[in-house]
Design a protein around this motif. Structure first.
Motif, PDB file in Angstrom:
ATOM      1  N   UNK A 167      76.363 158.649  24.990  1.00  0.00           N
ATOM      2  CA  UNK A 167      77.748 158.670  24.508  1.00  0.00           C
ATOM      3  C   UNK A 167      77.830 159.300  23.124  1.00  0.00           C
ATOM      4  N   UNK A 168      76.902 158.952  22.259  1.00  0.00           N
ATOM      5  CA  UNK A 168      76.957 159.480  20.895  1.00  0.00           C
ATOM      6  C   UNK A 168      76.633 160.973  20.862  1.00  0.00           C
ATOM      7  N   UNK A 169      75.525 161.356  21.516  1.00  0.00           N
ATOM      8  CA  UNK A 169      75.077 162.751  21.400  1.00  0.00           C
ATOM      9  C   UNK A 169      75.730 163.668  22.442  1.00  0.00           C
ATOM     10  N   UNK A 170      75.690 163.268  23.695  1.00  0.00           N
ATOM     11  CA  UNK A 170      76.221 164.144  24.736  1.00  0.00           C
ATOM     12  C   UNK A 170      77.741 164.242  24.647  1.00  0.00           C
ATOM     13  N   UNK A 171      78.388 163.085  24.543  1.00  0.00           N
ATOM     14  CA  UNK A 171      79.840 163.125  24.415  1.00  0.00           C
ATOM     15  C   UNK A 171      80.237 163.712  23.065  1.00  0.00           C
ATOM     16  N   UNK A 172      79.408 163.458  22.053  1.00  0.00           N
ATOM     17  CA  UNK A 172      79.675 164.050  20.735  1.00  0.00           C
ATOM     18  C   UNK A 172      79.639 165.567  20.814  1.00  0.00           C
ATOM     19  N   UNK A 173      78.672 166.096  21.554  1.00  0.00           N
ATOM     20  CA  UNK A 173      78.595 167.545  21.753  1.00  0.00           C
ATOM     21  C   UNK A 173      79.788 168.022  22.572  1.00  0.00           C
ATOM     22  N   UNK A 174      80.152 167.222  23.563  1.00  0.00           N
ATOM     23  CA  UNK A 174      81.282 167.610  24.425  1.00  0.00           C
ATOM     24  C   UNK A 174      82.564 167.718  23.605  1.00  0.00           C
ATOM     25  N   UNK A 175      82.750 166.800  22.682  1.00  0.00           N
ATOM     26  CA  UNK A 175      83.974 166.832  21.872  1.00  0.00           C
ATOM     27  C   UNK A 175      84.026 168.122  21.044  1.00  0.00           C
TER      28      UNK A 175
END
Lengths: 257, 366
Positions: free
Chosen positions: B154-162
């Motif tokens: 959530x932190x890294x993958x979703x952070x990248x997605x955002x």
């Protein structure tokens, strides 16, 4: 840590724990189905229903922990009891089968819980009454979801009809336990704090019979009835369910989450 | 709306190759060149392209590919976290994770709907996913081995997605932009949730902190490499030839207003976001080259060259196979349910079924 609870609070703690455990165990079964549903809409719907049930479980477990004088919180009660201390009805832990079994179980529980939460709105216990008011609205959606699927599957194809009937036949022997009476619920019912579920049975039967009628399915007449969950006597499926549920938490004693 | 630009419409917007055969509003324009000129004028004026507007085949193709890949990524991306729903270590975390996985299903639905406005069907797109003809973010071909992975994802993958998706809220294709605005709001919330999961672990026992660090070690490269696509600049780690190729694709996409930035620009933005967060949390990002570069005003990090990128893909790995097999099994197991839905809908449409009304209590109204 707190004053000795009254006899009625002890009763109510046990009653509330039963209802909280029902919601928690059914939530756990639904969690395992998310990403495995027939459509993406259904993945979303099952997650949504599981989330509502989890909300109910959290409120009820936390309340039970304050009533019984131990001050145990929701996590303490959910993760740190033994298998024999769980009070959920056996219906909840039933091993998932195909989607029809999922819907059959939802049909049984959604109608039961909507009737129960609505009735609890009139509880003399303010916390339970407030909970009943909120939860009954949420499970209206669960009921609609189960009803619509039952009808679609009952009237869809020959295969869906066969599967839906088989799902109902599998689940039905587990319904009666929800309506069992015992000395505890009779005491609480007499005091006006709780509702003896036996009083809901007739209405429940009328409702589900109407749905099955519309779905052109047959109301099962089970030859036996499951029982034992309220005394912590579960099926063999419960221990693996519970082991999975708390596997992370047990690996990290003293952890903060 | 942009005054003064007429919007030639295509009444056939079904699939590629129809541009030249497009049936046009009478007398508006008569040639593809002119259509294209109008299309370019809309883009130049900052107008959004809508489903009924004429658009070049290449634009439509690029969008179908991008939007459906994005939708597939949401659906496959439910798996690594979804497998932890039954094991969340507190009821609060279980609720957050349920809400997140539910959101991902919702994002998949918005995006499939956006793709359908381009004349493709969700059923066909799912078939293409299941048969391996269309791809999803390879990030999710990595296994989620511990509870801390849910936080790291959530932190890294979703952070990248955002970082990737924020500019897409203004992408040139209207339905995609609108879908992305909803997606982005929820993704930003997921990133904070993921950070909070890891933060709590880092505040916990040494064993918990070790679990958090281990998950960050394993999810860093998939996030920084795969969520942004291959390097498309020399500075970002591509050699001259691949940079030229990557840049050509990126530039085409940027000229059409689909993309707004190169892969490497977005990658840098992500690294700049995440490094201070990792410091605050007390985890180490597994790249010894990370350091503040005063001159550039950015954090330096190891370039994601093609070798690194390919290594991170995980194509054909056990986990990649499992993700697809899981998805295909769910789809196949549900075939009888979808057939029942279709059969029941067809019966209703044919009026074969008398409609039975139920009252509020579920009783039949006679």
């Amino acid at each position: 840590m707190t004053a000795e609870p009254t006899a009625e609070d002890t009763d109510l703690a046990e009653y509330v724990l039963r209802l909280g455990d029902d919601a928690l165990v059914l939530c756990q079964r639904l969690c395992a189905l998310v990403t495995r549903a027939p459509t993406i809409e259904e993945d979303l719907a099952l997650a949504n229903i599981a989330l509502d049930l989890l909300g109910h479980a959290r409120t009820l477990l936390a309340y039970s922990g304050t009533l019984d004088g131990t001050g145990r919180g929701e996590d303490e009660l959910a993760y740190h009891r033994t298998e024999r201390q769980f009070r959920s009805a056996l219906l909840m832990e039933l091993v998932p089968g195909d989607f029809a079994v999922t819907i059959a179980r939802q049909l049984v529980y959604a109608h039961y819980s909507r009737l129960l939460w609505s009735a609890l709105e009139k509880s003399s216990d303010a916390t339970l009454a407030a909970f009943g008011a909120r939860a009954s609205r949420e499970v209206e959606y669960h009921q609609m979801h189960a009803d619509q699927w039952t009808v679609r599957l009952g009237r869809g194809t020959a295969e869906s009809r066969r599967r839906m009937q088989a799902g109902l036949d599998l689940v039905w022997p587990y319904a009666a336990e929800l309506f069992e009476r015992d000395a505890l619920v009779d005491r609480l019912d007499a005091a006006g704090t709780a509702v003896a579920p036996a009083r809901l049975r007739e209405e429940w039967e009328r409702e589900v019979a109407a749905v099955l009628d519309e779905a052109r399915l047959t109301l099962p007449k089970p030859a036996w009835q499951a029982t034992g969950g309220r005394d912590g006597l579960h099926t063999e499926a419960f221990a693996p369910l519970f082991a999975e549920f708390r596997s992370v938490r047990l690996q990290y004693p003293g952890g903060t989450w | 709306m942009c005054a003064g630009i007429e919007r030639p419409r295509s009444d056939l917007f079904i699939c590629e190759g129809t541009a030249t055969a497009a049936v046009l509003d009478e007398g508006v324009v008569d040639g593809v060149e002119q259509l294209n000129a109008h299309f370019e004028a809309l883009l130049a004026a900052g107008e959004q392209i809508e489903p009924r507007d004429w658009m070049p085949d290449g634009y439509r193709r690029m969008l179908v590919r991008q939007v459906s890949q994005h939708a597939h990524s949401e659906i496959i991306g439910m798996q690594p976290e979804g497998s932890w729903l039954t094991r969340a270590p507190s009821l609060h975390r279980k609720a957050s994770l349920l809400a997140k996985v539910q959101d991902e299903a919702g994002h998949g639905l918005y995006l499939y709907s956006a793709a359908e406005t381009l004349g493709v069907s969700r059923a066909d797109l799912l078939d293409a996913l299941h048969s391996g003809h269309q791809r999803y973010a390879a990030t999710f071909n990595h296994p989620a081995l511990t509870w801390a992975d849910t936080g790291a994802i959530a932190w890294l993958t979703d952070g990248a997605a955002v970082v990737n998706q924020a500019p897409l809220c203004h992408t040139s294709y209207g339905p995609y932009a609108r879908a992305m605005r909803r997606v982005c709001q929820e993704e930003a919330f997921h990133v904070r949730q993921g950070y909070d999961v890891l933060w709590s672990l880092c505040q916990g026992t040494p064993e918990q902190k070790e679990m958090a660090q281990d998950a960050v070690n394993r999810w860093w490269l998939p996030a920084v490499a795969l969520m942004f696509g291959p390097p498309d600049t020399v500075a970002g780690g591509a050699d001259d030839r691949t940079a030229a190729m990557g840049a050509a694709v990126s530039q085409r996409s940027m000229a059409w207003g689909i993309k707004r930035h190169t892969n490497d620009e977005l990658r840098q933005r992500f690294v700049d976001n995440v490094v201070p967060q990792a410091e605050r949390m007390g985890v180490t990002l597994p790249d010894p080259a990370i350091r503040w570069n005063e001159e550039r005003g950015h954090y330096d990090f190891s370039p994601i060259d093609w070798q690194l990128f390919r290594g991170a893909l995980g194509d054909g790995s056990q986990c990649a196979r499992q993700r697809l097999a899981h998805r295909v099994a769910a789809h196949e197991d549900g075939a009888w349910v979808r057939e029942a839905v279709d059969a029941y809908a067809a019966q209703l449409a044919d009026g074969e079924l008398e409609s039975v009304e139920l009252d509020d209590e579920g009783r039949r109204v006679s």
